[in-house]
Design a protein around this motif. Structure first.
Motif, PDB file in Angstrom:
ATOM      1  N   UNK A 172      11.305  -1.528  -3.418  1.00  0.00           N
ATOM      2  CA  UNK A 172      10.095  -1.395  -2.432  1.00  0.00           C
ATOM      3  C   UNK A 172       8.829  -1.548  -3.039  1.00  0.00           C
ATOM      4  N   UNK A 173       8.777  -0.786  -4.388  1.00  0.00           N
ATOM      5  CA  UNK A 173       8.022  -0.529  -5.622  1.00  0.00           C
ATOM      6  C   UNK A 173       6.705  -1.920  -5.496  1.00  0.00           C
ATOM      7  N   UNK A 174       8.546  -3.422  -5.874  1.00  0.00           N
ATOM      8  CA  UNK A 174       7.987  -3.810  -6.979  1.00  0.00           C
ATOM      9  C   UNK A 174       7.889  -4.784  -5.807  1.00  0.00           C
TER      10      UNK A 174
ATOM     11  N   UNK B 176       2.039  -6.665  -3.291  1.00  0.00           N
ATOM     12  CA  UNK B 176       1.813  -6.967  -1.993  1.00  0.00           C
ATOM     13  C   UNK B 176       0.024  -6.782  -2.743  1.00  0.00           C
ATOM     14  N   UNK B 177       0.334  -6.371  -3.392  1.00  0.00           N
ATOM     15  CA  UNK B 177      -1.544  -5.627  -3.922  1.00  0.00           C
ATOM     16  C   UNK B 177      -1.667  -6.453  -4.866  1.00  0.00           C
TER      17      UNK B 177
ATOM     18  N   UNK C 134      -5.778 -12.461  -3.433  1.00  0.00           N
ATOM     19  CA  UNK C 134      -6.714 -13.096  -1.285  1.00  0.00           C
ATOM     20  C   UNK C 134      -7.982 -12.881  -2.255  1.00  0.00           C
ATOM     21  N   UNK C 135      -8.463 -11.315  -2.499  1.00  0.00           N
ATOM     22  CA  UNK C 135      -9.557 -10.749  -1.969  1.00  0.00           C
ATOM     23  C   UNK C 135     -10.261 -11.382  -3.411  1.00  0.00           C
ATOM     24  N   UNK C 136     -10.189 -12.097  -4.332  1.00  0.00           N
ATOM     25  CA  UNK C 136     -10.698 -12.611  -5.686  1.00  0.00           C
ATOM     26  C   UNK C 136     -11.199 -11.253  -6.347  1.00  0.00           C
TER      27      UNK C 136
END
Length: 467
Positions: free
Chosen positions: A81-83, A88-89, A95-97
């Motif tokens: 889950x941590x990984x 995800x981050x 994606x945000x860049x």
């Protein structure tokens, strides 16, 4: 019968006694049986209990093993889950860049003379100074991230070279070409492009890049280096309205920003000694004196105030900010009037019989004749600002002007005071104003000393650098 009865009674009595009072041997036998039975029951209970305990212990071991397995699985799932959260981050960051795009209007944000004079090395140093200044600002205000910096700078080379010539910086022309090479070679993502002499070509490219780049999710910030030009205000407002305010950062070039852009209250980045702090000003074509690397003004001491010949203006224009409330004051120089008349009269005479207005509402400028001496003179407000009179204006709106004509028109318009500043009011056009905010003679104006200079407002005879 009686005897029989008596016998029976004796026999019954004897039998009852035998039943009621067992013999000692019989009692012992019962006792032994009971003890054996109890012992057997005890053993049976113990055996059953032990079997139950063993079964329970066996089951407990199984459950413990299962629990241990579950705990191990839980630990594995927690780590997973941590990984997953980290991934995800990371994906969200991707994606945000972290792409930072810097857009610079090179016709207004001009690198300092100190950098340009060093040629190719100066271009490299200017690129490094720009990069370091932006990255430091971003790290301080938005945290340390793997920023990816892109720089697009658009300029009019011919116009800039002409300006250098007029302010006495001819030596910068060759150095400037080498400077551009050094700037472009400093890093792959830095681009300095000559867009040619087409009117507002640099503005158009900056506006397109602003719209395209700010909408990309990979673009974290837009550093906008066009603060001197109020013409960008509508584009900036459109992006703010669209929800991109947090992506905008203003890069300050000149000390004085366009008031409309300054009013946006966006984050402001200023990199010391990178750009010239004031516009390159040419008071006239005959005398120019540079005063400092970042401030180029002219010393028109050889020409008095009465030598300023302005272009024709519309007689009545509103003062709401879209234009001006009164016309530019005009005067003719005693020491230049004859020269001008001699130079233009012969030329005009030669053109008098052959000249005819161009078709389709356009006309050509008569060669060798000053714009102010054309018949009629071109309307300065029409070409440099916004003339409200339209077809009622007594000045020309149909001339075919080139870059040199526009430059002459700007120079002549600067010789007259801005009506708003002259009344002590702030000019809503700011740096985009086509009129003069400072007397070309500055502190050496002879007419100011006797109170007859057309530049009448406070501070109009101070050097812009002192403000």
């Amino acid at each position: 019968m009686g005897a029989y009865k008596g016998y029976s009674g004796v026999a019954s009595s004897s039998y009852a006694m035998d039943v009621a009072t067992p013999s000692p041997s019989l009692s012992q036998e019962y006792k032994t049986k009971i003890e054996l039975s109890f012992e057997q029951l005890k053993n049976e209970v113990l055996r059953s209990t032990q079997e139950t305990i063993q079964t329970l212990q066996s089951e407990l071991r199984v459950h413990r093993l299962a629990l241990t397995g579950l705990e191990t699985e839980c630990d594995r799932l927690r780590k997973l889950q941590d990984e997953t959260l980290k991934d995800k981050e990371h994906l969200q960051d991707l994606v945000k860049g972290h792409r930072v795009v810097t857009l610079i209007d090179g016709d207004g944000a001009i690198f300092s003379q100190n950098f340009i004079s060093q040629g190719q090395q100066g271009g490299h140093l200017a690129a490094c100074s720009l990069s370091e200044g932006i990255l430091k600002f971003l790290s301080t205000n938005y945290g340390t991230r793997p920023y990816q910096l892109w720089v697009y700078l658009f300029y009019n080379k011919r116009g800039l070279m002409d300006t250098f010539n007029r302010v006495g910086l001819c030596s910068l022309n060759k150095a400037f070409e080498d400077f551009v090479v050094g700037f472009n070679q400093a890093t792959e993502r830095f681009t300095m492009v000559d867009v040619g002499t087409t009117k507002e070509a640099a503005d158009v490219k900056l506006k397109v890049h602003l719209v395209d780049d700010i909408q990309l999710p990979q673009t974290l910030k837009i550093v906008f280096g066009g603060c001197h030009d109020g013409g960008y205000i509508s584009n900036l407002n459109s992006q703010i309205t669209a929800g991109y305010r947090e992506k905008l950062i203003l890069l300050k070039g000149y000390t004085q920003m366009a008031p409309t852009i300054a009013a946006l209250d966006l984050p402001l980045l200023e990199i010391p000694d990178l750009f010239m702090t004031h516009k390159l000003v040419t008071g006239n074509r005959w005398t120019t004196t540079p005063t400092s690397p970042n401030l180029m003004v002219t010393d028109s001491e050889m020409l008095d105030d009465s030598s300023k010949i302005s272009l024709g203006e519309s007689d009545e224009v509103d003062s709401t900010g879209s234009s001006y409330s009164r016309v530019l004051q005009r005067a003719a120089a005693p020491n230049l009037r004859d020269i001008t008349r001699e130079r233009s009269s012969s030329t005009e005479a030669s053109w008098q019989g052959s000249y005819s207005p161009a078709t389709s509402g356009t006309r050509h400028v008569i060669p060798g004749v000053r714009l102010s001496k054309q018949k009629p003179p071109p309307c300065t407000l029409f070409y440099l600002s916004n003339c409200k009179l339209g077809s009622k204006c007594k000045y020309g709106h149909d001339y075919l002007l080139n870059a040199e004509h526009f430059q002459e028109m700007r120079e002549n318009a600067r010789l007259g005071p801005c009506p708003m500043i002259n009344r002590g009011e702030p000019c809503t056009w700011g740096d985009a104003c086509c009129y003069g905010h400072f007397c070309p003679h500055s502190t050496k104006c002879p007419f100011f000393k006797v109170g007859s200079c057309k530049f009448q407002a406070a501070d109009m005879h101070k050097s812009p650098a002192a403000l």
